[in-house]
Design an enzyme around this catalytic site. Sequence first.
Site, PDB file in Angstrom:
ATOM      1  N   GLY A 120      33.392  45.012  54.571  1.00  0.00           N
ATOM      2  CA  GLY A 120      33.928  43.663  54.549  1.00  0.00           C
ATOM      3  C   GLY A 120      33.614  42.897  55.815  1.00  0.00           C
ATOM      4  N   ASP A 121      34.242  41.730  55.975  1.00  0.00           N
ATOM      5  CA  ASP A 121      33.918  40.876  57.110  1.00  0.00           C
ATOM      6  C   ASP A 121      34.259  41.524  58.445  1.00  0.00           C
ATOM      7  OD1 ASP A 121      36.633  40.672  56.459  1.00  0.00           O
ATOM      8  OD2 ASP A 121      36.813  38.666  57.293  1.00  0.00           O
ATOM      9  N   GLY A 122      35.351  42.302  58.491  1.00  0.00           N
ATOM     10  CA  GLY A 122      35.714  42.984  59.745  1.00  0.00           C
ATOM     11  C   GLY A 122      34.676  44.010  60.149  1.00  0.00           C
ATOM     12  N   ASP A 168      37.521  41.947  46.617  1.00  0.00           N
ATOM     13  CA  ASP A 168      38.127  40.609  46.607  1.00  0.00           C
ATOM     14  C   ASP A 168      37.113  39.487  46.453  1.00  0.00           C
ATOM     15  OD1 ASP A 168      40.586  41.774  47.032  1.00  0.00           O
ATOM     16  OD2 ASP A 168      40.539  41.533  49.198  1.00  0.00           O
ATOM     17  N   ARG A 203      56.577  38.030  24.470  1.00  0.00           N
ATOM     18  CA  ARG A 203      57.006  38.165  25.861  1.00  0.00           C
ATOM     19  C   ARG A 203      56.117  37.378  26.808  1.00  0.00           C
ATOM     20  NH1 ARG A 203      58.167  44.565  25.592  1.00  0.00           N
ATOM     21  NH2 ARG A 203      60.393  44.474  25.124  1.00  0.00           N
ATOM     22  N   GLY A 211      44.126  40.216  46.545  1.00  0.00           N
ATOM     23  CA  GLY A 211      43.558  38.988  47.080  1.00  0.00           C
ATOM     24  C   GLY A 211      44.492  38.338  48.078  1.00  0.00           C
ATOM     25  N   THR A 541      22.511  35.973  23.753  1.00  0.00           N
ATOM     26  CA  THR A 541      21.809  37.062  23.072  1.00  0.00           C
ATOM     27  C   THR A 541      21.760  38.263  23.994  1.00  0.00           C
ATOM     28  OG1 THR A 541      19.645  37.837  22.302  1.00  0.00           O
ATOM     29  CG2 THR A 541      19.629  35.981  23.813  1.00  0.00           C
TER      30      THR A 541
END
Length: 784
Positions: A120-122, A168, A203, A211, A541
């Site tokens: 991820g970004d970190g 995410d 219901r 996220g 298709t």
Amino acid sequence: MAPASSSPPPPPLPGAKRRIGVMTSGGDAPGMNGAVRAVVRMSIDQGCETYAIYEGYEGLVQGGNLIKKMNWDDVRGYLSEGGTLIGTARCKAFMERPGRLKAAKNMVTAGIDALVICGGDGSLTGADKFRKEWPGLLEELVEKKELTAEQKNTYKHLNIVGLVGSIDNDMSSTDATIGCYSSLTRICEAIDCIDATAESHQRAFVIEVMGRHCGWLALMAGVSTSADFIFIPEKPPSENWEAEMCSIIRRHRDMGKRKTIVIVAEGAHDLALKKVTPARVKDLLSNDLKLDTRITTLGHVQRGGRPCAYDRMLSTLQGVEAVHAVLQAKPDTPSPVICVIENKIVRKPLLKAVEDTLEVAKAIEVKDFARAMHLRDAEFAEYHNAYTVTTATGTRPEQRLPKDKQLRIGIIHVGAPAGGMNASTRAAVAYCLTRGHTPVALHNGFPGLCRHHDDQPQGSVREMSWLDVQGWVSRGGSEIGCNRALPSDDMPKTAWCFEKYKIDALFIVGGFEAFTAVSELRKARTEYPAFRIPIALLPATISNNVPGTEYSIGSDTCLNALVDYCDAIKQSASASRRRCFVVETQGGKSGYIATIAGLSIGATAVYTPEEGINIKMLARDIEHLRASFAKDRGQAKAGKLILRNEHASETYTTEVIANMIKEEAHGRFESRHAIPGHVQQGGTPSPMDRCRAIRLAVRCIEFLEGAAGKSKGDAVTDGTDTVVIGIKGASVVFGSMEKVEKEETNWKDRRPKDESWLELKTIVDTLSGRPKPGDCCDSCGRRL
């Protein structure tokens, strides 16, 4: 853990060849293993060496046996596995300079001078910081006499390439991150199951999905399941959201809907940044609307499981591109991150992508939600608009057009069924009703229109209500029926029906037959004024063979069905160890499905109509199989798969090839053939097909709105109001049918002249180790 080796580092590889480290970091995501496999095998193919760094940055700091040289067969079977097989772990030590000193020393000791990081970004931010500090770290290690000056000079440059692994989909600059569509698949499967019990008991369910800073999963799940209301961090609901939500849900119930689904991202909040919790939503539904309401928190089930076909393909292509990026990098090349925009793999500056990603969170913190939406890709905002307009039916009168702008829009399915057809129809109907148009379903294609339009008690021409299409988004096949027959079978009757039922515009969903039908209607305009109306074609298709687009609705559903089938077949082949299956795929005279499925399952060979099959090719492949099984010493996952498109050859059928392999194996291994047939048309449409069907259907109806109003004469001479919508490269485009027919269509083979995916065939062959023609003897197929 073993200490770092004190032996001198290996000498640099000759020329531009590199020793590439590959690691996974941060949260695991389905598809990470596919990226590792691609990096390892492409590196070896390019004459480089690859080292897997186990347990993420922890392995980089600890060194020793956590940095392992990888061989070709070490990544066998990786594609179908979830999580990350080389591990990931939080590493506080790497966040401090002493930890990064250890990491630098361990890399030099192993001779590694490039890193491919999937995270991820970190994780990617840490990697780029490591690269910036690299010269200083080596200098310090020399001063401490832990490295020599010669070692420092040899490894003075470090290149970093990032791959974004995140369920995410929270990285800016890319449409999709590795793992996000697999996670979305888990969510949609869960909500589809919840739908049944919600419908049964009338219901309401409040579903919480992952996220914290990104609402992509919640948004796309809302689009894919036709949820009644969603909460995402980037676009909080209005100030009086409680009343707004209750109004929409009450309206849906009044229209006859028996169930209610509300999706809440874990980072959801209101305009004042006050957290919106599932419990708060439940209380509103229970107390204000008197609905029997339940809460379901999906949790880590969203992260696990096998990767879907798209994540396997994406991770493989990005892993290959990462190796190319390493080999093409110069010492001053900024670190890139490998991204995908629509269907195109691209490189973007890593730091800029991370900065833009962090800017989203900052924009949310200062309540600049317009900027937060802008910083997400354009596709994100478009999906949000499509969700809003198809959910707001009957609740927003300001969106209705004036009476003189309202149209009767015909909706027809032509060709074979494909996943997403119903989702596109639901979206078109909902959008039409929101805008004041009258959606008219033309059941069972053109024969249904001509032969049964006035049947009693119900004809094939039916105006559609909002309730008619509820629940269609998750249904496979075609609810209004489809047929391969063309309007030319009875053009006068088709024109008469158009006039009788006052069709002002036509929305056609289907494959090459639908493309042909639009072509016929366009050409017949000179004789039949009824056809001088706007016409939009949405390609749908499993074959993905419609000119004017690189992606057809239904092809992703087909790929997932085929990949699941092949996973099961491969498990059987691997259990028997010495067995090869030849699997026949559909796809008409386009090898798209066979090629992308081959990429996604790690096929040994793929046979397509574009390339054909000849005896020399078979000799090479059989010899390759013989050599592969001869080297096998009892390793797991040793089964082999070959994919053959149904029209790859009239002579070398699937069964013939399997029998040839069996004959030439001389008892050393076995061969079987398998034909999944119409299983490939899929059952439940994949989330990607649902989402793209809805987005593109809304775009098509918007186009029909804008093109309406031309005079009948203009429609004959202009031709710009008859289009096919498509995804090309990094853009959604409307192609003029006249131009696409003349310039882009291979009518003989029923496919586009230029097929963008053809270059991927080389990647399939490279990653399977399939020998090239020039590397083998023409007569026996053995490597020279």
